[in-house]
Design an enzyme around this catalytic site. Structure first.
Site: not given
Ligand code: HSE
Length: 405
Positions: A128, A130, A181, A184, A199
Site C-alpha cells: 500500500g 509503504i 474497504g 479485495e 506481493k
Molecule cells: N486487499 C489488500 C489488503 C489491499 O488487504 O492488503 C491492498 O493490497
C-alpha cells in the site's frame, strides 16, 4: 501542466483523485508542474461527483494527446492487461496498484514500456503506502538480499489482530475489513493468501531479477486458524501472522505463503490491524524493516501519486527495477527447508508425539496438547508427523535465519 487519466474509480482510483485535489500545490512544487486529472474511465456513472464531466466509458478517450500518464487501479490481469499494453504502445506511462497484473505480466510490461520510451511503475502494488519497491531496487541496491519476510495483506492482519486482541469471530472481523474497504472485491484472494502470494512474487522477482510466477509459490491462507490456535500461540508467547517469505541461497530461490507463529521479540509480531510490515535481510545492511499502512484508499493513493510525480520528473525509462521473463529460475526444494512447527494434537496422542519428535516441551490446552518441534527438514517433519495420531493443526514457527537470511 501534466494531464493524467485514471482507469477504475474504486477505492484507490478515487483516492488518487482526492490526493491530487487536496495536495495540488505541494504536488506541483515537487513535480515542477501542476497535475490535473483529465479523464476517468469507469463503467459506472458518478452523477454526484464534483466533476462529472471527467468520466468516460470509452477507453480511447485515454489515448488523448494531452494525457501523458495513466493510473490503472481497476485490478485483475484481464482487461487491465489489454488496456496497459495499448497505453504503453501509445507512448503513455502507466502507474498501477494492480499486483495481480504486475505479478503475472510485470516483465513483459516493463519491456514494452522501455521499447516505447515510457515508464511502468508499481510502488503501490506491494505494501500500500509503504515504500518497498523503490527501496529494494534503489536504496538497498548495494546488497545481496537473501531473505524477505512480510505481512503483506492488511485484511488478514486486521482479522488476525481482532481474533487475538478481542476474541472476535473470523467472519465478523472479515466483514469489518470489507466495510473499511481493505478487502479485495473477492475476499478469498485475501484470506486464502493469493494477494500475499502476488506481493511476495513481485518482491522476489525484484530481488532475484527474474519473474517468479505465483504458481511456483505454495500458498496457504488463514481460513483454518481457530481460537484454539490463537490460545496456543498466546501460551507460546507468539502472534500468528500470514507471512509471505522468500529466500535466496546459492542461487536458488524459495518463496512461500503461510500462517506463521511469530515470537513476540520479532518486530513482525507487533505489526497489527491493517498495517503491513516487511523485514528484509541484506548482506551489507543486515535486517531492515518497513512498516506502515498496507491497504486503504489514501495510503495506497499516496504511493500511486508519488510514482506519477517520479515520471513527471523523469519521463524516460531509466528504471533500475527491472526483471526478466522467467527463463531458467532455480527453485530450492521445499522439502529441504529447515523448519520447526507448532503442532496441536488430541491429548490421547501424547505418546505418539513423543515417539515421533522426542522429548518436546508439552503445553496443555483444553483436551489437547501442543508442542514445538525441533528444527528439521520439511520432509523429515512430514514423515514424523504421519506417525502422530489425531493431529488438529500445525503452524510453521518463524525461525531465526542467521547469516542465511
Ligand atoms: N486487499 C489488500 C489488503 C489491499 O488487504 O492488503 C491492498 O493490497
Amino acid at each position: 501542466m501534466v494531464n493524467i487519466g485514471i482507469i477504475g474509480y474504486g477505492v484507490v482510483g478515487s483516492g488518487v483523485y482526492e490526493v491530487i485535489k487536496t495536495n495540488t500545490e505541494s504536488i506541483a512544487s515537487k513535480a515542477g508542474q501542476e497535475v490535473r486529472v483529465l479523464k476517468i474511465l469507469d463503467i459506472r456513472d458518478f452523477p454526484e461527483h464534483e466533476e462529472p464531466e471527467l468520466f468516460t466509458k470509452e477507453f480511447d478517450d485515454l489515448l488523448d494527446d494531452r494525457i501523458s500518464i495513466v493510473v490503472e487501479t481497476m485490478g485483475g490481469a484481464g482487461i487491465a492487461y489489454e488496456f496497459t499494453k495499448k497505453l504503453l504502445a501509445a507512448g503513455k506511462s502507466v502507474v498501477t496498484s494492480n499486483k495481480e497484473l504486475v505479478a503475472t505480466y510485470g516483465a513483459q510490461l516493463m519491456v514494452l514500456a522501455k521499447e516505447n520510451g515510457v515508464r511502468y511503475l508499481f510502488e503501490a502494488s506491494v505494501g500500500g503506502g509503504i515504500p518497498i519497491v523503490h527501496p529494494l531496487s534503489q536504496c538497498l541496491a548495494a546488497n545481496a538480499i537473501s531473505a524477505i519476510h512480510g505481512i503483506l495483506n492488511g485484511t488478514t492482519n486486521y482479522i488476525l489482530t481482532k481474533m487475538f486482541r478481542e476474541g472476535v469471530a473470523y467472519a465478523d472481523a472479515l466483514s469489518e475489513a470489507q466495510r473499511f474497504g481493505y478487502a479485495e472485491k473477492d475476499p478469498t484472494a485475501d484470506v486464502d493468501g493469493h494477494d500475499t502470494c502476488r506481493k511476495i512474487a513481485i518482491l522476489t522477482s525484484l530481488v532475484y531479477g527474474s519473474q517468479i510466477k505465483c504458481d511456483k509459490i505454495p500458498t496457504e491462507g488463514i481460513r483454518n486458524i481457530t481460537g484454539d490456535d490463537v490460545a496456543f500461540a498466546d501460551k507460546l508467547g507468539c502472534s500468528i501472522k500470514l507471512i509471505g517469505y522468500s529466500r535466496v541461497k546459492n542461487g536458488a530461490v524459495t518463496a512461500r505463503v503461510c500462517p506463521m507463529m511469530i515470537p513476540r521479540k520479532n518486530p513482525l509480531s507487533t505489526v497489527e490491524d491493517v498495517f503491513n510490515g516487511i523485514l528484509v535481510h541484506g548482506n551489507a545492511i543486515g535486517d531492515v524493516m518497513f512498516y506502515g499502512r498496507g491497504a486503504g484508499k489514501l495510503p495506497t493513493a499516496s504511493a500511486v501519486v508519488a510514482d506519477v510525480i517520479e515520471i513527471i520528473k523523469a519521463p524516460v525509462n531509466s528504471s533500475t527495477y527491472f526483471w526478466k521473463e522467467e527463463k531458467e529460475n532455480t527453485y530450492a526444494d521445499l522439502g529441504d527447508e529447515e523448519t520447526a512447527y507448532c503442532v496441536r494434537v488430541h491429548e490421547s496422542a501424547l505418546s505418539s508425539a513423543i515417539a515421533a519428535f522426542g522429548n518436546v516441551e508439552i503445553t496443555s490446552l483444553r483436551q489437547e496438547i501442543g508442542f514445538v518441534t525441533p528444527v528439521m527438514k520439511e520432509t523429515d517433519f512430514n514423515a514424523r508427523l504421519s506417525g502422530v495420531k489425531s493431529v488438529i493443526s500445525k503452524i510453521k514457527m518463524y525461525t531465526e535465519q542467521g547469516e542465511q537470511v
